[in-house]
Design an enzyme around this catalytic site. Structure first.
Site, PDB file in Angstrom:
ATOM      1  CE1 TYR A 146      28.917  28.196  21.844  1.00 27.07           C
ATOM      2  CE2 TYR A 146      28.836  29.288  19.707  1.00 27.07           C
ATOM      3  CZ  TYR A 146      29.355  29.193  20.989  1.00 27.07           C
ATOM      4  OH  TYR A 146      30.315  30.085  21.405  1.00 27.07           O
ATOM      5  CG  ASP A 241      21.046  31.370  17.997  1.00 27.13           C
ATOM      6  OD1 ASP A 241      21.374  32.118  17.046  1.00 27.13           O
ATOM      7  OD2 ASP A 241      21.845  30.995  18.871  1.00 27.13           O
ATOM      8  CE  LYS A 269      28.773  31.760  13.477  1.00 25.56           C
ATOM      9  NZ  LYS A 269      28.094  30.973  14.483  1.00 25.56           N
TER      10      LYS A 269
END
Ligand SMILES: *Cc1c(COP(=O)(O)O)cnc(C)c1O
Length: 431
Positions: A146, A241, A269
Site C-alpha cells: 500500500y 516507502d 505515521k
C-alpha cells in the site's frame, strides 16, 4: 446482557448519516470483523479508552505513530507550548529547519527532505520527483503493498482494499494506472523479466521494505539488494516507502536496518507523532528537482505546520537520543510474537506468525506467507473470531487480517503477559 458498546453504536448510527460509511478512513470500519466501529475518546501508554469507558490494550497505536505509547508527555508538552504562539503562519519557521536537519542526521540516505501532510502525499510527490528526474513514466510496484490512495498506486494495494475485496478503485481512469507495473513481492524472477522488457522506461521501483499492509511480509534474502542493483543498472530510482518502517525498524529506518541506500524515502505515521505529517527525502541530486529549486512542482499550504513539526521533532529527538528504546520496543515485540508462536505450536495448529522488529501479525493459514497470494489464503472468518475474542478480553487489534500489530515501548512485560494469556485462551477455545 448489558451492551458494553452502547455509546459507540449510537455514535456510529449517527455517523453513517453524515460520513460515508460512518468513518473518515475505511480501515476504521469494523465490517470485516462483523461489528460496528469503536469510538475512542482518550488514550494513555498502551491503552485506549472508548466512548463507553472500556479500556483496552491497544495494538493499533494510531497505525504506528505511538511507538513510545499513547500521549507521550514530552510530545504533549511540545504541542501545547507551540500552540500558544499560533497554529499556523504560512511563512517559513525555525522548527522546519530543525526538523529537516534532524531527519537528515537520522536517516543515512537522506540529504534533503520536503515536508508534506500525509503518507499519500509523500508517495505522490516522490513519484513525481522520480519521473521528473528520470524523464520516464513507468513505476513498478508490488502486489499487496500500500502506498496511499494516489491514483497511480491503487492497483492491488493491500489492507483497506484487500479487506473489502476491491481489486482497485472506482474513479481511477485507466490512464492513471497504465504506467503502473505490478510484480509479486519477493519474486526476483518476475521482476527481472519486467526489467528485461521495460527497463529503460522505468522511472522508479517503489516498495515497502517490510510489507505491512497485507499483514506483515518480510523481504526474502537478497530481495531488496536485487532491487537496488536492478535500479542502478537500469537508471531507475529506488523508492523505499517507509511510512510504516521509518523510525520504527531503527532510528534510521529500514534503509539503515538492511544496509541499503534507496534514492528516495517516503515517511508518514511516526514522523508526525500523531499529527498529520508526511515527508519525502533522498539524494540532493533528485531533491533539487523539486520546486522552487527545480522544475517538479509540489506545494502545501499547511506543510511544515509548526504544531505538527514540534510534535514530530520531539518524538524523533527522543528516538535519536535514546537508542536503548529500540531494544526495549523490540524486546516487547519479540516476547509477544515468540510467545504466540509457542502457543500455536503447543496446540498443534498450523498458523503462521510473521514478525520483524516491532511489527508482526498472525496469519490463519497453513502456508508460509511471503507475498500477496499466500497472504490472501488466510482465513479471514477466523481472524474476525480472533478479533472479537481478544476485544472481549480487553485487547484491541486492527479490525483486519491484513494489518500489522504495532508494539510500543509502553507494551511492557505485564501488558504482553496479559495479551499472551488472552491469546492462549483463544487458541484453546478452538480445540
Ligand atoms: C499508511 C501508509 C501510507 C499512506 O499514508 P497516509 O498518511 O494514510 O496517507 C503510505 N504507505 C504506507 C506503507 C503506509 O503504511
Amino acid at each position: 446482557m448489558e451492551n458494553r458498546h452502547a455509546n459507540s453504536e449510537r455514535l456510529f448510527g449517527e455517523a453513517v448519516s453524515y460520513i460515508p460509511g460512518g468513518v473518515n478512513s475505511p480501515v476504521r470500519a469494523f465490517s470485516s470483523v462483523g461489528m460496528s466501529p469503536l469510538f475512542i475518546k482518550k488514550s494513555e501508554g498502551p491503552h485506549i479508552i472508548d466512548a463507553d469507558g472500556n479500556r483496552y490494550i491497544d495494538y493499533v497505536c494510531s497505525w504506528g505513530p505511538m511507538i513510545l505509547g499513547h500521549n507521550n508527555s514530552e510530545v504533549y508538552d511540545a504541542v501545547v507550548e507551540a500552540a500558544k504562539n499560533g497554529l499556523s503562519f504560512g511563512y517559513a519557521t525555525e522548527i522546519e529547519v530543525k526538523m529537516a536537519k534532524l531527519i537528515c542526521e537520522m536517516v543515512p540516505s537522506v540529504q534533503m527532505v520536503r515536508m508534506v501532510n500525509s503518507g499519500t502525499e509523500a508517495v505522490m510527490s516522490a513519484i513525481r520527483a522520480a519521473r521528473g528526474f528520470t524523464g520516464r513514466n513507468k513505476i513498478l510496484k508490488f502486489e499487496g503493498c500500500y502506498h496511499g490512495h494516489t491514483d497511480s498506486m491503487l492497483v492491488k494495494a493491500g489492507s483497506g482494499l484487500m479487506t473489502s475485496g476491491i481489486p482497485t478503485s472506482a474513479g481511477v481512469p485507466q490512464g492513471c494506472t497504465q504506467d503502473t507495473l505490478l510484480a509479486a513481492y519477493n519474486d526476483l524472477e518476475g521482476i527481472e523479466k519486467i526489467f528485461q522488457t521495460s527497463g529503460d522506461e522505468i522511472a522508479a521501483v517503489i516498495v515497502e521494505p517490510v510489507a505491512a499492509n497485507m499483514g506483515v511480509v518480510l523481504p526474502g534474502k537478497g530481495f531488496l539488494e536485487r532491487l537496488r542493483s536492478l535500479c542502478d543498472s537500469n537508471g531507475a530510482v529506488l523508492i523505499f516507502d517507509e511510512v510504516i518502517t521509518g523510525f520504527r525498524l531503527s532510528a534510521g529506518g529500514a534503509g539503515e536496518y538492511f544496509g541499503i541506500r534507496p534514492d528516495l524515502i517516503t515517511f508518514g505515521k511516526i514522523i508526525g507523532a500523531g499529527m498529520p505529517v508526511g515527508a519525502y527525502g533522498g539524494s540532493r541530486e533528485i531533491m533539487e528537482c523539486i520546486s522552487p529549486s527545480g522544475p517538479v512542482y509540489q506545494a502545501g499550504t499547511l506543510s511544515g505546520n509548526p504544531i505538527a513539526m514540534n510534535a514530530g521533532y520531539t518524538l524523533l529527538s527522543i528516538l535519536k537520543n535514546h537508542p536503548e528504546y529500540y531494544a526495549g520496543i523490540n524486546h516487547n515485540a519479540e516476547t509477544l510474537f515468540e510467545g504466540m508462536k509457542q502457543i500455536i505450536r503447543e496446540a498443534g495448529l498450523p498458523y503462521r506468525v510473521n514478525y520483524i522488529g516491532s511489527l508482526g501479525n498472525v496469519f490463519f493459514t497453513d502456508t508460509d506467507v511471503t507475498e500477496y497470494g499466500s497472504a490472501s489464503k488466510s482465513d479471514t472468518k477466523m481472524y474476525a473470531q480472533f478479533f472479537r475474542f481478544m476485544l472481549s478480553q480487553g485487547i484491541c487489534l486492527a479490525p483486519s487480517q491484513f494489518e500489522a500489530m504495532f508494539v510500543s515501548y509502553a507494551h511492557d512485560d505485564s501488558i504482553i503477559r496479559d495479551t499472551l494469556n488472552a491469546f492462549e485462551k483463544f487458541i484453546h477455545s478452538l480445540k
